[in-house]
Design an enzyme around this catalytic site. Structure first.
Site, PDB file in Angstrom:
ATOM      1  N   HIS A  44       0.811  -1.221   0.000  1.00  0.00           N
ATOM      2  CA  HIS A  44       0.000   0.000   0.000  1.00  0.00           C
ATOM      3  C   HIS A  44       0.838   1.263   0.000  1.00  0.00           C
ATOM      4  CE1 HIS A  44      -3.358  -2.758   0.615  1.00  0.00           C
ATOM      5  NE2 HIS A  44      -3.984  -1.827  -0.086  1.00  0.00           N
ATOM      6  N   GLU A  64     -12.014  -9.500  -5.219  1.00  0.00           N
ATOM      7  CA  GLU A  64     -10.560  -9.533  -5.015  1.00  0.00           C
ATOM      8  C   GLU A  64     -10.104 -10.805  -4.300  1.00  0.00           C
ATOM      9  OE1 GLU A  64      -9.273  -6.045  -2.857  1.00  0.00           O
ATOM     10  OE2 GLU A  64     -10.982  -6.085  -1.505  1.00  0.00           O
ATOM     11  N   ASN A  80      -5.102  -6.204  -7.358  1.00  0.00           N
ATOM     12  CA  ASN A  80      -3.914  -6.321  -6.489  1.00  0.00           C
ATOM     13  C   ASN A  80      -4.066  -7.529  -5.575  1.00  0.00           C
ATOM     14  OD1 ASN A  80      -3.377  -3.868  -7.613  1.00  0.00           O
ATOM     15  ND2 ASN A  80      -3.991  -2.686  -5.844  1.00  0.00           N
ATOM     16  N   ASP A  81      -5.210  -7.582  -4.919  1.00  0.00           N
ATOM     17  CA  ASP A  81      -5.425  -8.714  -4.018  1.00  0.00           C
ATOM     18  C   ASP A  81      -5.782  -9.976  -4.783  1.00  0.00           C
ATOM     19  OD1 ASP A  81      -4.869  -7.969  -1.342  1.00  0.00           O
ATOM     20  OD2 ASP A  81      -6.526  -6.555  -1.461  1.00  0.00           O
ATOM     21  N   CYS A 139     -10.130  -1.710 -10.492  1.00  0.00           N
ATOM     22  CA  CYS A 139      -9.564  -0.614  -9.696  1.00  0.00           C
ATOM     23  C   CYS A 139      -8.217  -0.996  -9.094  1.00  0.00           C
ATOM     24  CB  CYS A 139     -10.533  -0.147  -8.624  1.00  0.00           C
ATOM     25  SG  CYS A 139     -10.857  -1.389  -7.385  1.00  0.00           S
TER      26      CYS A 139
HETATM   27  C1  PEP Z   1      -6.974  -4.243  -4.892  1.00  0.00           C
HETATM   28  O1  PEP Z   1      -6.794  -5.140  -4.067  1.00  0.00           O
HETATM   29  O2  PEP Z   1      -6.776  -4.390  -6.110  1.00  0.00           O
HETATM   30  C2  PEP Z   1      -7.403  -2.922  -4.462  1.00  0.00           C
HETATM   31  C3  PEP Z   1      -7.736  -1.985  -5.326  1.00  0.00           C
HETATM   32  O3  PEP Z   1      -7.424  -2.692  -3.126  1.00  0.00           O
HETATM   33  P1  PEP Z   1      -6.127  -2.429  -2.231  1.00  0.00           P
HETATM   34  O4  PEP Z   1      -4.944  -2.314  -3.150  1.00  0.00           O
HETATM   35  O5  PEP Z   1      -6.368  -1.178  -1.485  1.00  0.00           O
HETATM   36  O6  PEP Z   1      -6.071  -3.623  -1.363  1.00  0.00           O
HETATM   37 MG    MG Z   2      -7.602  -4.940  -2.046  1.00  0.00          MG
END
Ligand code: PEP
Ligand code: MG
Length: 755
Positions: free
Chosen positions: A363, A604, A627-628, A675
């Site tokens: 993050h 996710e 991302n997750d 996202c």
């Molecule tokens: C993700 O997991 O892709 C996401 C947008 O959330 P974060 O990166 O804040 O976990």
């Molecule tokens: Mg996430």
């Protein structure tokens, strides 16, 4: 064996420079294995040779005089095969070559092991004996383990060599950098400021002190305070413990009063170091001394010494916050720079970020991208204590840093900065144009944000709304949970700034690598633990306050969308909807102007992919958190630089999962967005276009490039590329194919920038 290894690695880690380090290694190996000769060869990658840097037991007049080609001789063989060679009689091996500069005649048995870091052979560690006899398994295991443990220190020491020192290796200046992983695109040049933690001795940097006498006074005051603490602890324990146990405090006091500690630290200060750096140096030296002692009772005193060091540093640092020292343009360095620290620093324009831990999807890296600050993560070999105050170049494209770069390197980076500026100016011209393919397919482009400071630039970027507002960011920048009024003010500002464009507020997503200082969570496996919706459903008071604040902020505007993170099962969707309904009913009774927002779910977690058809019918939209999703599908910790190479959202399985979600959205007529960071990756965008994604949400800095990609392709071509990609076996070949397509479309400049 384990103790010897630990001792040797500790000594090696405290080496002053490469020379010192190599001396420590050969000296240690020679005595532990009782061998006559110990030598180290290092790789000269430019010349594709191995250079003998040091030997003990044989004469080596000029370092660098003995050079072997890769594959030449036993040493070359070890480097080429990347495996040990253990021989009773070296000269009987067909690869053996006699080196004129060395007198090896007298030595028969030979053991050599490769020194490997990140799959790269940095060199070879060799021991030789007069006896004709193979080395036993334990000796081989010792040398292999030692080489493995010290590879990082060798890489670090090599990277910090001065130009003249590196001559023996023939290594050009541009080769001497420390490798990490790209965290945020861009090039940061500035003076290093280490964000240390007083709790970790090793992280305290050396720093020039301003006034020697004042610094000595600070030290003495700190010693007096810690002495008093120890006396009162001793008194308290006297009531509770038998005499022999509370005698421990006498040991503490003795160490604290010792000449070695106090005068040693004063000497360091007189040499110009600040009190904290002086304490670190003497305490670590003392700890090492204790650890080397044969007597186990004395060895354990190392821990007492560490405790004293910690207390002294805490006292010296009592009123200081390392974050207070950060000024505009600084390149901050830290063991693990956190998203919370960056959120706190957000009003300051940092020059760059370098973190020893963390990865592209941490993050902190995501926030750095949102803030447009170049970042390099996972620079495991960086020694923080020596880098403070040095000039640093942080190359966020290639994931490498230069400490005290040469003028050649500096000039090269000045040129890259100019190129970057030129590209940004060209892309700015696209600001008011639609994100539309050549054959007329529209994709909405949104921004990801969470920082109030980022709202202005986001509105300016030409974004069509906010696809992900990370509400945890304002939570991280405070020292308490913001109340309903405060949250309402924050959300109102965001909603008004973008009105009438949609703003997607994600409910609090803490846990994993995002912690709140005032709500600590300690878990063995935080990414598989209490995270996101799991926390807020367990704490409905937090969830309800946030939803109430968001709905009140939306009053009279109507551009709010609410998104739920980390959904793993249907019950969670239902429970969250029930709470939102409860907040709505409550507010509806209090205020007429409340409207029901669109509600969406983040996909996710793999389980949500498999149940996507049931999820999608309960909500208004889906947003894929790649991302997750990538982390959980590939079982690759998004924070761990060691496995960062395995983390790629273009992995065929991740692509299949995304396709499944996009298709479910189409089937049930619900929009699907991306996202995660994949939405800002130019190569990935081509595939997402081919899948028919409705919208993409990314950091403001990535938006112009993505628009350029969309405007340069037809959807038909993107679909063809998708079909081809889905027939491939791994992420690497897919990325190569897409990079080629970018080059053919005239977007080659994005490849260096993108990936
Ligand atoms: C993700 O997991 O892709 C996401 C947008 O959330 P974060 O990166 O804040 O976990
Ligand atoms: Mg996430």
């Amino acid at each position: 064996m384990l103790e010897t290894l630990q001792r040797l690695t500790q000594e090696a880690n405290a080496a002053q420079d490469l020379d010192d380090l190599l001396q420590i290694i050969v000296g240690g190996v020679q005595s532990v294995l009782s061998v006559e000769v110990a030598s180290i060869y290092l790789s000269d990658f430019e010349q594709e040779q191995l250079v003998m840097m040091i030997t003990r037991g044989m004469e080596l007049r000029i370092p660098g005089a003995v050079r072997l080609n890769m594959g030449e001789g036993l040493v070359g063989l070890i480097a080429q095969r990347a495996e040990p060679v253990n021989l009773a009689e070296a000269k009987n091996h067909k690869q053996f070559v006699r080196v004129a500069e060395l007198n090896e005649e007298a030595y028969h048995s030979f053991l050599g092991v490769p020194i490997i870091q990140q799959r790269k052979v940095l060199g070879v560690l060799v021991v030789q004996r007069k006896r004709v006899c193979r080395f036993d398994d334990e000796q081989v295991a010792f040398l292999v383990t030692l080489a493995g443990q010290l590879a990082g220190s060798i890489a670090h020491a090599e990277a910090l060599m001065s130009v003249s020192e590196s001559r023996s290796l023939n290594r050009p200046a541009h080769e001497r950098y420390l490798l990490g992983v790209p965290g945020s695109q861009g090039i940061g040049i500035g003076t290093a400021l280490v964000l240390y933690s007083p709790m970790r001795l090793q992280s305290i940097p050396d720093r020039q002190c301003k006034n020697i006498n004042e610094e000595i006074d600070r030290l003495k005051q700190a010693v007096t305070i810690v002495q008093k603490e120890m006396h009162s602890l001793k008194d308290r324990m006297r009531q509770l413990l038998p005499k022999e146990d509370y005698a421990l405090f006498d040991a503490y006091l003795l160490m604290l009063n010792s000449d070695t500690l106090i005068n040693g630290a004063i000497r360091e200060i007189r040499d110009g170091n600040w009190a904290e750096g002086a304490v670190r140096r003497v305490v670590l030296k003392q700890i090492r001394r204790f650890e080397e002692m044969g007597d186990s009772y004395l060895r354990e005193r190392a821990e007492d010494m560490r405790e004293i060091g910690r207390r002294l540093l805490m006292t010296l640092q009592e009123k200081a916050d390392p974050l207070d020292q950060v000024t505009d343009g600084a390149v901050i360095l830290g063991e693990e720079i956190s998203a919370a620290q960056l959120a706190q620093l957000s009003p300051i324009k940092l020059g760059g970020i370098v973190s020893v831990r963390g990865s592209q999807s941490s993050h902190a890296a995501i926030l750095a991208r949102a803030m447009g600050i170049p970042a390099v993560m996972g620079v495991a070999d960086l020694e923080l204590s020596r880098a403070d105050g040095c000039k640093i170049i942080a190359d966020g494209y290639q994931g490498r840093i230069y400490v005290e770069p040469s003028s050649v390197v500096q000039q090269e980076y000045d040129r890259l900065l100019d190129e970057q500026l030129e590209l940004n100016q060209e892309l700015h011209a696209l600001r008011d144009l639609d994100a539309e393919t050549v054959d007329g397919a529209r994709v909405s482009l949104y921004v990801n944000t969470g920082l109030l400071a980022d709202i202005g630039p986001s509105v300016e970027s030409g974004a069509e709304g906010i696809g992900l507002y990370r509400t945890e960011v304002p939570f991280m920048a405070r020292d308490h949970f913001p109340g309903e009024e405060e949250q309402t003010r924050i959300y109102r500002h965001v909603l008004e700034s973008f009105h009438p464009r949609p703003v997607t507020l994600r409910t609090l997503d803490i846990g994993g690598d995002k912690s709140l200082p005032y709500f600590p969570i300690h878990e063995e496996n935080p990414f598989l633990g209490w995270r996101g919706i799991r926390i807020t459903l367990d704490h409905p008071e937090i969830f309800l306050t946030q939803i109430r604040a968001a709905m009140r902020a939306n009053s009279g505007l109507g551009n709010l969308r609410v998104m739920l993170p980390m959904i793993t099962e249907l019950d969670e969707v239902q429970a969250a909807l029930n709470l939102i309904d409860q907040a709505f009913e409550e507010l509806d009774e209090e205020d007429d102007d409340i409207t029901w927002p669109d509600i969406g779910v983040m996909i996710e977690v793999p389980s949500a992919v498999y149940q996507v058809e049931q999820i999608v019918t309960r909500v208004d939209f889906l947003s894929i958190g790649t991302n997750d999703l990538t982390q959980y599908m590939l079982a690759v910790d998004r924070n761990n630089p060691r496995v960062a190479k395995l983390y790629d959202s273009l992995h065929p399985s991740v692509l299949q999962a995304i396709m499944q979600v996009v298709n479910a959205g189409r089937l049930y007529n619900r929009p699907v967005s991306i996202c995660g960071e994949m939405a800002g990756d130019p190569a990935a965008v081509v595939l997402l276009l081919g899948m028919g994604i409705d919208s993409l949400s990314m950091s403001t800095t990535q938006l112009p490039q993505v628009k350029w990609v969309i405007r340069s392709f037809t959807r038909r071509h993107a679909k063809e590329l998708l079909t081809r990609a889905l027939s491939m076996e791994n992420a690497r070949s897919i990325r190569d194919e897409l990079n080629q397509a970018l080059i053919e479309a005239g977007l080659g400049r994005l490849i260096r920038v993108g990936n």
